[in-house]
Design a protein around this motif. Structure first.
Motif, PDB file in Angstrom:
ATOM      1  N   ALA A  51       0.839  -1.199   0.000  1.00 32.56           N
ATOM      2  CA  ALA A  51       0.000   0.000   0.000  1.00 32.56           C
ATOM      3  C   ALA A  51       0.878   1.256   0.000  1.00 32.56           C
ATOM      4  N   GLN A  52       1.971   1.206   0.764  1.00 36.35           N
ATOM      5  CA  GLN A  52       2.882   2.344   0.776  1.00 36.35           C
ATOM      6  C   GLN A  52       3.544   2.517  -0.588  1.00 36.35           C
ATOM      7  N   THR A  53       3.870   1.411  -1.240  1.00 33.47           N
ATOM      8  CA  THR A  53       4.485   1.468  -2.565  1.00 33.47           C
ATOM      9  C   THR A  53       3.509   2.059  -3.577  1.00 33.47           C
ATOM     10  N   VAL A  54       2.253   1.646  -3.499  1.00 31.03           N
ATOM     11  CA  VAL A  54       1.240   2.186  -4.412  1.00 31.03           C
ATOM     12  C   VAL A  54       1.075   3.679  -4.188  1.00 31.03           C
ATOM     13  N   ARG A  55       1.046   4.103  -2.931  1.00 31.01           N
ATOM     14  CA  ARG A  55       0.910   5.533  -2.621  1.00 31.01           C
ATOM     15  C   ARG A  55       2.095   6.320  -3.182  1.00 31.01           C
ATOM     16  N   ARG A  56       3.301   5.792  -3.031  1.00 30.49           N
ATOM     17  CA  ARG A  56       4.483   6.468  -3.574  1.00 30.49           C
ATOM     18  C   ARG A  56       4.442   6.521  -5.098  1.00 30.49           C
ATOM     19  N   LEU A  57       3.956   5.446  -5.729  1.00 25.15           N
ATOM     20  CA  LEU A  57       3.841   5.403  -7.183  1.00 25.15           C
ATOM     21  C   LEU A  57       2.846   6.445  -7.683  1.00 25.15           C
ATOM     22  N   ILE A  58       1.734   6.588  -6.975  1.00 22.02           N
ATOM     23  CA  ILE A  58       0.731   7.595  -7.352  1.00 22.02           C
ATOM     24  C   ILE A  58       1.325   9.004  -7.210  1.00 22.02           C
ATOM     25  N   LEU A  59       2.045   9.253  -6.128  1.00 22.63           N
ATOM     26  CA  LEU A  59       2.674  10.561  -5.940  1.00 22.63           C
ATOM     27  C   LEU A  59       3.708  10.845  -7.023  1.00 22.63           C
ATOM     28  N   ALA A  60       4.504   9.852  -7.365  1.00 26.43           N
ATOM     29  CA  ALA A  60       5.525  10.042  -8.403  1.00 26.43           C
ATOM     30  C   ALA A  60       4.884  10.291  -9.764  1.00 26.43           C
ATOM     31  N   THR A  61       3.799   9.574 -10.064  1.00 26.18           N
ATOM     32  CA  THR A  61       3.103   9.772 -11.338  1.00 26.18           C
ATOM     33  C   THR A  61       2.499  11.166 -11.404  1.00 26.18           C
ATOM     34  N   THR A  62       1.910  11.616 -10.309  1.00 26.27           N
ATOM     35  CA  THR A  62       1.327  12.957 -10.266  1.00 26.27           C
ATOM     36  C   THR A  62       2.403  14.015 -10.457  1.00 26.27           C
ATOM     37  N   ALA A  63       3.537  13.843  -9.798  1.00 28.23           N
ATOM     38  CA  ALA A  63       4.635  14.802  -9.945  1.00 28.23           C
ATOM     39  C   ALA A  63       5.161  14.816 -11.378  1.00 28.23           C
ATOM     40  N   ALA A  64       5.284  13.644 -11.975  1.00 26.62           N
ATOM     41  CA  ALA A  64       5.761  13.580 -13.364  1.00 26.62           C
ATOM     42  C   ALA A  64       4.772  14.239 -14.320  1.00 26.62           C
ATOM     43  N   ALA A  65       3.483  14.042 -14.082  1.00 23.54           N
ATOM     44  CA  ALA A  65       2.472  14.670 -14.934  1.00 23.54           C
ATOM     45  C   ALA A  65       2.512  16.186 -14.791  1.00 23.54           C
ATOM     46  N   ALA A  66       2.706  16.668 -13.566  1.00 20.24           N
ATOM     47  CA  ALA A  66       2.797  18.112 -13.358  1.00 20.24           C
ATOM     48  C   ALA A  66       4.016  18.682 -14.065  1.00 20.24           C
ATOM     49  N   CYS A  67       5.153  18.010 -13.965  1.00 17.83           N
ATOM     50  CA  CYS A  67       6.368  18.485 -14.650  1.00 17.83           C
ATOM     51  C   CYS A  67       6.183  18.486 -16.157  1.00 17.83           C
ATOM     52  N   LEU A  68       5.570  17.446 -16.680  1.00 14.16           N
ATOM     53  CA  LEU A  68       5.331  17.356 -18.118  1.00 14.16           C
ATOM     54  C   LEU A  68       4.387  18.464 -18.584  1.00 14.16           C
ATOM     55  N   THR A  69       3.371  18.760 -17.786  1.00 12.19           N
ATOM     56  CA  THR A  69       2.438  19.839 -18.130  1.00 12.19           C
ATOM     57  C   THR A  69       3.158  21.172 -18.194  1.00 12.19           C
ATOM     58  N   VAL A  70       3.981  21.439 -17.196  1.00 14.71           N
ATOM     59  CA  VAL A  70       4.732  22.696 -17.187  1.00 14.71           C
ATOM     60  C   VAL A  70       5.680  22.755 -18.370  1.00 14.71           C
ATOM     61  N   PHE A  71       6.361  21.661 -18.649  1.00 13.69           N
ATOM     62  CA  PHE A  71       7.312  21.621 -19.762  1.00 13.69           C
ATOM     63  C   PHE A  71       6.630  21.875 -21.099  1.00 13.69           C
ATOM     64  N   LEU A  72       5.452  21.303 -21.297  1.00 14.78           N
ATOM     65  CA  LEU A  72       4.761  21.446 -22.576  1.00 14.78           C
ATOM     66  C   LEU A  72       4.061  22.800 -22.733  1.00 14.78           C
ATOM     67  N   THR A  73       3.683  23.419 -21.612  1.00 16.08           N
ATOM     68  CA  THR A  73       2.985  24.703 -21.719  1.00 16.08           C
ATOM     69  C   THR A  73       3.927  25.886 -21.809  1.00 16.08           C
ATOM     70  N   VAL A  74       5.150  25.735 -21.353  1.00 12.83           N
ATOM     71  CA  VAL A  74       6.114  26.835 -21.443  1.00 12.83           C
ATOM     72  C   VAL A  74       6.610  26.903 -22.881  1.00 12.83           C
ATOM     73  N   ARG A  75       6.484  28.076 -23.453  1.00 14.73           N
ATOM     74  CA  ARG A  75       6.884  28.246 -24.854  1.00 14.73           C
ATOM     75  C   ARG A  75       8.401  28.394 -24.954  1.00 14.73           C
ATOM     76  N   ASN A  76       8.884  28.218 -26.173  1.00 12.49           N
ATOM     77  CA  ASN A  76      10.313  28.372 -26.422  1.00 12.49           C
ATOM     78  C   ASN A  76      10.744  29.805 -26.167  1.00 12.49           C
ATOM     79  N   GLN A  77      12.006  29.962 -25.937  1.00 12.66           N
ATOM     80  CA  GLN A  77      12.561  31.300 -25.728  1.00 12.66           C
ATOM     81  C   GLN A  77      12.403  32.130 -27.002  1.00 12.66           C
ATOM     82  N   PRO A  78      12.186  33.440 -26.870  1.00  6.38           N
ATOM     83  CA  PRO A  78      12.063  34.266 -28.067  1.00  6.38           C
ATOM     84  C   PRO A  78      13.374  34.265 -28.853  1.00  6.38           C
TER      85      PRO A  78
END
Length: 130
Positions: A51-78
């Motif tokens: 159960a602890q492993t599943v909870r850690r996996l869910i947290l890691a997946t959420t963090a990765a999704a948040a990082c990916l969202t930020v990476f994809l929404t930030v536009r390239n440098q001018p």
């Protein structure tokens, strides 16, 4: 409860006597609170490692999704608009010249208004003496 001034006037012996006279009150539900804390700790220890492993996996997946969202929404440098630094510097000088002309115009307007403010301040100053 005494005021701070009264406490400051007391001697050390008086303060010690007061400290020793105060009874220590034990809450009625102290035993219940302690036993509940021990039971909660035991329950947490009984949680399976999976159960602890599943909870850690869910947290890691959420963090990765948040990082990916930020990476994809930030536009390239001018990109640079000038290939030649001298042209870029000339455009910068032109912009500063334009800003300076606008500031000069504003200073002219402000200097024309200064006598009006001085006169108004004089009128308000003379009313204070009435």
């Amino acid at each position: 409860m005494k005021h701070i001034e009264d406490i400051e006037k007391m001697s050390v012996e008086e303060l010690i006597d007061i400290a020793e006279d105060m009874p220590v009150e034990i809450p009625d539900d102290l035993g219940k609170n302690i036993s509940e804390s021990i039971m909660a700790q035991a329950a947490l220890a009984d949680i399976p490692k999976s159960a602890q492993t599943v909870r850690r996996l869910i947290l890691a997946t959420t963090a990765a999704a948040a990082c990916l969202t930020v990476f994809l929404t930030v536009r390239n440098q001018p990109k640079d608009t000038f290939d030649d630094p001298h042209l870029a510097y000339a455009e910068l000088e032109k912009t500063f010249s334009y800003i300076s002309s606008k500031v000069d115009k504003g200073m002219e307007i402000a200097s024309e208004a200064e006598p009006v403010f001085t006169k108004t301040a004089g009128v308000f100053g003379s009313n204070d003496k009435l």
